[in-house]
Design a protein around this motif. Structure first.
Motif, PDB file in Angstrom:
ATOM      1  N   ASP A 129       0.462   9.830  -4.661  1.00 15.66           N
ATOM      2  CA  ASP A 129      -0.828  10.055  -4.013  1.00 15.66           C
ATOM      3  C   ASP A 129      -0.627  10.635  -2.614  1.00 15.66           C
ATOM      4  OD1 ASP A 129      -3.371   9.935  -2.877  1.00 15.66           O
ATOM      5  OD2 ASP A 129      -3.792   7.927  -3.642  1.00 15.66           O
ATOM      6  N   HIS A 130      -0.541  11.970  -2.531  1.00 21.49           N
ATOM      7  CA  HIS A 130      -0.247  12.583  -1.240  1.00 21.49           C
ATOM      8  C   HIS A 130      -1.379  12.398  -0.232  1.00 21.49           C
ATOM      9  CE1 HIS A 130      -2.139  16.131  -3.271  1.00 21.49           C
ATOM     10  NE2 HIS A 130      -2.628  16.347  -2.068  1.00 21.49           N
ATOM     11  N   LYS A 148      -3.267   9.633   0.111  1.00 21.31           N
ATOM     12  CA  LYS A 148      -3.069   8.283   0.650  1.00 21.31           C
ATOM     13  C   LYS A 148      -1.849   8.240   1.557  1.00 21.31           C
ATOM     14  CE  LYS A 148      -4.237   4.032   1.039  1.00 21.31           C
ATOM     15  NZ  LYS A 148      -5.503   3.711   1.722  1.00 21.31           N
ATOM     16  N   LEU A 149      -0.787   8.934   1.160  1.00 20.89           N
ATOM     17  CA  LEU A 149       0.406   8.979   2.004  1.00 20.89           C
ATOM     18  C   LEU A 149       0.086   9.593   3.365  1.00 20.89           C
ATOM     19  CD1 LEU A 149       3.013  10.001  -0.713  1.00 20.89           C
ATOM     20  CD2 LEU A 149       2.874   7.799   0.476  1.00 20.89           C
ATOM     21  N   THR A 202       5.419  15.816   2.194  1.00 23.84           N
ATOM     22  CA  THR A 202       4.841  15.582   0.872  1.00 23.84           C
ATOM     23  C   THR A 202       4.680  16.890   0.126  1.00 23.84           C
ATOM     24  OG1 THR A 202       2.587  15.574   1.766  1.00 23.84           O
ATOM     25  CG2 THR A 202       3.636  13.440   1.435  1.00 23.84           C
ATOM     26  N   GLU A 209       0.828  -1.210   0.000  1.00 25.96           N
ATOM     27  CA  GLU A 209       0.000   0.000   0.000  1.00 25.96           C
ATOM     28  C   GLU A 209       0.861   1.258   0.000  1.00 25.96           C
ATOM     29  OE1 GLU A 209      -4.089   1.310   2.225  1.00 25.96           O
ATOM     30  OE2 GLU A 209      -2.552   0.371   3.467  1.00 25.96           O
ATOM     31  N   GLU A 210       1.906   1.277   0.807  1.00 24.16           N
ATOM     32  CA  GLU A 210       2.820   2.421   0.837  1.00 24.16           C
ATOM     33  C   GLU A 210       3.531   2.581  -0.499  1.00 24.16           C
ATOM     34  OE1 GLU A 210       4.115   2.266   5.541  1.00 24.16           O
ATOM     35  OE2 GLU A 210       5.151   0.988   4.093  1.00 24.16           O
ATOM     36  N   GLU A 213       2.636   1.595  -3.495  1.00 21.02           N
ATOM     37  CA  GLU A 213       1.732   2.062  -4.548  1.00 21.02           C
ATOM     38  C   GLU A 213       1.363   3.535  -4.365  1.00 21.02           C
ATOM     39  OE1 GLU A 213       1.071   0.555  -7.452  1.00 21.02           O
ATOM     40  OE2 GLU A 213       2.514  -0.885  -6.666  1.00 21.02           O
ATOM     41  N   ALA A 214       1.209   3.996  -3.137  1.00 17.90           N
ATOM     42  CA  ALA A 214       0.926   5.413  -2.893  1.00 17.90           C
ATOM     43  C   ALA A 214       2.111   6.274  -3.321  1.00 17.90           C
ATOM     44  CB  ALA A 214       0.591   5.649  -1.424  1.00 17.90           C
TER      45      ALA A 214
END
Length: 120
Positions: free
Chosen positions: A68-69, A71-72, A82, A59-60, A62-63
């Motif tokens: 994808d800030h 999701k991060l 970010t 998950e990390e 892919e973010a």
């Protein structure tokens, strides 16, 4: 999940213009390379010391690859890290002053208190 590792990635990449460009242009290759070479190095150390256990979750990873800030942030990345990195990567694509920063904030507007925990 390692908030430390996410933040370490954002911090180290943001401080090297070459890494910023690699992350902008080839995020999958950059994240894979960074994880295999720098993830386990000791931050701000002169070399020779390293750990062996740090790795991103899927998950990390892919973010990070998806830039994808939001999701991060959900995963615990500090929003200042970010924002500064993503300004370095994407502000040049905008024509109006603060256009990227406003778009960043608008995408984060759905978060309400209490915010995700960003403590490491």
């Amino acid at each position: 999940m390692s908030k430390y590792l996410l933040n370490k990635f954002l911090y180290t990449v943001d401080r090297d213009p070459t890494l910023v460009e690699r992350y902008r242009e080839e995020p999958r290759e950059m994240v894979t390379w960074w994880e295999s070479t720098l993830a386990n190095s000791v931050l701000n150390c002169h070399g020779g010391e390293a750990s062996t256990w740090l790795a991103f979750t899927d998950e990390e990873r892919e973010a990070l690859i998806g830039h994808d800030h939001c999701k991060l942030f959900e995963l615990g990345a500090h929003p200042f890290l970010t924002l500064t990195l993503f300004i370095a990567m994407f502000e040049r694509d905008n024509t109006e002053p603060l256009e990227y920063q406003k778009a960043y904030g608008a995408r984060m507007a759905h978060f309400s208190m209490p915010y995700p925990d960003i403590a490491t």
